[in-house]
Write an enzyme that holds these catalytic residues in place. Structure first.
Site, PDB file in Angstrom:
ATOM      1  N   CYS A 100       0.660  -1.180  -0.048  1.00 45.07           N
ATOM      2  CA  CYS A 100       0.072  -0.058   0.096  1.00 45.07           C
ATOM      3  C   CYS A 100       0.798   1.307  -0.013  1.00 45.07           C
ATOM      4  O   CYS A 100       0.564   2.183  -0.666  1.00 45.07           O
ATOM      5  CB  CYS A 100      -0.983   0.136   1.143  1.00 45.07           C
ATOM      6  N   HIS A 148      -2.759   1.010   6.937  1.00 40.83           N
ATOM      7  CA  HIS A 148      -3.136   0.999   5.483  1.00 40.83           C
ATOM      8  C   HIS A 148      -3.020   2.449   4.932  1.00 40.83           C
ATOM      9  O   HIS A 148      -3.712   3.234   5.629  1.00 40.83           O
ATOM     10  CB  HIS A 148      -4.520   0.153   5.026  1.00 40.83           C
ATOM     11  N   HIS A 160      -5.794   1.422  -4.358  1.00 44.05           N
ATOM     12  CA  HIS A 160      -4.654   0.913  -3.392  1.00 44.05           C
ATOM     13  C   HIS A 160      -4.222  -0.586  -3.625  1.00 44.05           C
ATOM     14  O   HIS A 160      -4.588  -1.003  -4.489  1.00 44.05           O
ATOM     15  CB  HIS A 160      -5.250   0.917  -1.823  1.00 44.05           C
TER      16      HIS A 160
END
Length: 184
Positions: A100, A148, A160
């Site tokens: 990510c 994240h 993402h």
């Protein structure tokens, strides 16, 4: 007093009042059917800019900054879309595999911005905001820690790299435990 008489009186008084106040009357472009005249917007803007140069310069600078920001957002979004389908690999930072924060760092590096490597460090390097715009960062939290990050795509969606087996893609934001950051 009739409408025609009122207009005639106004046409006579405006030049007199303008010269009395040392203000030049605005240039007249043309008249419509009833004899009233108007100044096109472009000429009015030029007259206003000449009368208030600092305001005009500020307005032009704001327009230029907004145009530059829009181009940057366009580059961010086209760059992240170009990575769609690339595999998730923990610790990878592109160009052919990402995690990510590696995806976010790679995309922003390609538009001329430097970001740290991890999602927590990226959160610290951005300006926290309430209302995200396309291209801003979305940070997901649990227990007070960022776990994240993705790039906001509008409509409650992000681009993402989420987890092994799932390639880079656009998804809906699935959690309410998020905050938003803008790259400064």
């Amino acid at each position: 007093m009739s409408t025609i008489a009122t207009r005639a009186a106004a046409r006579l008084l405006v030049p007199v009042l303008a010269s009395a106040c040392l203000i030049a009357p605005a240039p007249q472009a043309h008249a419509d059917g009833d004899g009233a005249s108007f100044v096109p917007a472009a000429e009015a803007a030029k007259t206003e800019a000449a009368a208030h140069p600092a305001t005009s310069t500020k307005h032009e600078a704001e327009k230029k900054a907004a145009k530059k920001a829009a181009k940057r957002v366009e580059r961010v979004m086209s760059t992240v879309r170009s990575r769609a389908g690339k595999p998730y690999v923990y610790g990878a930072a592109g160009p052919n595999a990402f995690d990510c924060s590696g995806l976010v760092q790679w995309v922003y590096r390609h538009v001329g911005e430097r970001l740290p490597r991890t999602s927590g460090a990226q959160a610290g390097a951005t300006q926290r905001i309430r209302n995200p715009r396309v291209g801003d960062l979305v940070f997901f939290t649990s227990g007070g820690h960022v776990y994240h990050v993705g790039i906001y795509a509008g409509g409650h969606t992000i681009w993402h790299a989420s987890r092994p087996g799932v390639p880079v893609r656009k998804d809906r934001i699935w959690s309410g435990s998020v905050f938003y950051g803008r790259v400064r």
